[in-house]
Design an enzyme around this catalytic site. Structure first.
Site, mmCIF file in Angstrom:
data_model
loop_
_atom_site.group_PDB
_atom_site.id
_atom_site.type_symbol
_atom_site.label_atom_id
_atom_site.label_comp_id
_atom_site.label_asym_id
_atom_site.label_seq_id
_atom_site.Cartn_x
_atom_site.Cartn_y
_atom_site.Cartn_z
ATOM 1 N N ILE A 1 1.525 -6.757 5.294
ATOM 2 C CA ILE A 1 1.123 -5.461 4.756
ATOM 3 C C ILE A 1 2.363 -4.596 4.618
ATOM 4 O O ILE A 1 3.003 -4.223 5.615
ATOM 5 C CB ILE A 1 0.086 -4.768 5.682
ATOM 6 C CG1 ILE A 1 -1.073 -5.711 6.047
ATOM 7 C CG2 ILE A 1 -0.378 -3.464 5.052
ATOM 8 C CD1 ILE A 1 -1.872 -6.214 4.862
ATOM 9 N N GLU A 2 2.716 -4.311 3.377
ATOM 10 C CA GLU A 2 3.842 -3.416 3.085
ATOM 11 C C GLU A 2 3.269 -2.012 2.911
ATOM 12 O O GLU A 2 2.319 -1.807 2.162
ATOM 13 C CB GLU A 2 4.527 -3.877 1.802
ATOM 14 C CG GLU A 2 5.693 -3.014 1.372
ATOM 15 C CD GLU A 2 6.341 -3.513 0.087
ATOM 16 O OE1 GLU A 2 7.297 -2.862 -0.371
ATOM 17 O OE2 GLU A 2 5.898 -4.539 -0.479
ATOM 18 N N ILE A 3 3.832 -1.064 3.624
ATOM 19 C CA ILE A 3 3.427 0.337 3.512
ATOM 20 C C ILE A 3 4.638 1.078 2.975
ATOM 21 O O ILE A 3 5.727 1.007 3.559
ATOM 22 C CB ILE A 3 2.971 0.912 4.865
ATOM 23 C CG1 ILE A 3 1.823 0.069 5.431
ATOM 24 C CG2 ILE A 3 2.549 2.369 4.703
ATOM 25 C CD1 ILE A 3 1.460 0.415 6.855
ATOM 26 N N SER B 1 10.004 1.083 2.089
ATOM 27 C CA SER B 1 8.904 0.317 2.670
ATOM 28 C C SER B 1 9.153 -0.110 4.102
ATOM 29 O O SER B 1 10.289 -0.323 4.518
ATOM 30 C CB SER B 1 8.680 -0.967 1.855
ATOM 31 O OG SER B 1 8.397 -0.683 0.516
ATOM 32 N N LEU C 1 0.854 -1.185 0.000
ATOM 33 C CA LEU C 1 0.000 0.000 0.000
ATOM 34 C C LEU C 1 0.889 1.235 0.000
ATOM 35 O O LEU C 1 1.853 1.306 0.764
ATOM 36 C CB LEU C 1 -0.895 -0.002 1.242
ATOM 37 C CG LEU C 1 -1.768 -1.245 1.441
ATOM 38 C CD1 LEU C 1 -2.437 -1.210 2.802
ATOM 39 C CD2 LEU C 1 -2.789 -1.365 0.325
#
Length: 125
Positions: free
Chosen positions: A119-121, A108, A72
């Site tokens: 969940i990669e931000i 990230s 994301l």
């Protein structure tokens, strides 16, 4: 032929914790549609929510909580995101690290949701 992704489906075994994570922690909007369907809306995309064992048809062949691995893109600097996650007692599993996004280099961090989805931000650099 394909222009963009519209939505994806997340299967959860922990509906309440999942909703809290995506709404309170990640800041998505909870939308209820159809008879009892739910989705997390953000930007021009959404994540439809399926409850394990109560999925809507058609569905993936083997819908499984914890099988999602998604990146994301943050709407704020990653340092603000990191502090926000700390305020919600969300551990960063990895990062910040450099990766390659769909449009170039990204920086990230990785966290897990209540079903242990990765969940990669990220932010573009």
């Amino acid at each position: 032929m394909i222009d963009r992704m519209d939505h994806l489906v997340l299967t959860t075994a922990q509906e309440t914790a999942c909703i809290r994570f995506y709404v309170e922690v990640l800041g998505m909007q909870l939308e209820t549609f159809g008879e009892q369907r739910k989705a997390f809306v953000f930007g021009a995309q959404k994540i439809n929510l399926h409850i394990a064992g109560k999925e809507f048809e058609p569905k993936a062949q083997h819908p499984t909580p914890g099988a999602l691995d998604v990146c994301l893109i943050a709407s704020q600097p990653l340092e603000i995101i990191r502090q926000h996650l700390a305020n919600h007692h969300i551990d960063i599993e990895c990062g910040p690290v450099m990766r390659t996004g769909a449009r170039g280099p990204i920086r990230s961090i990785y966290v897990r949701d209540p079903d242990l989805n990765l969940i990669e931000i990220a932010e573009y650099v």
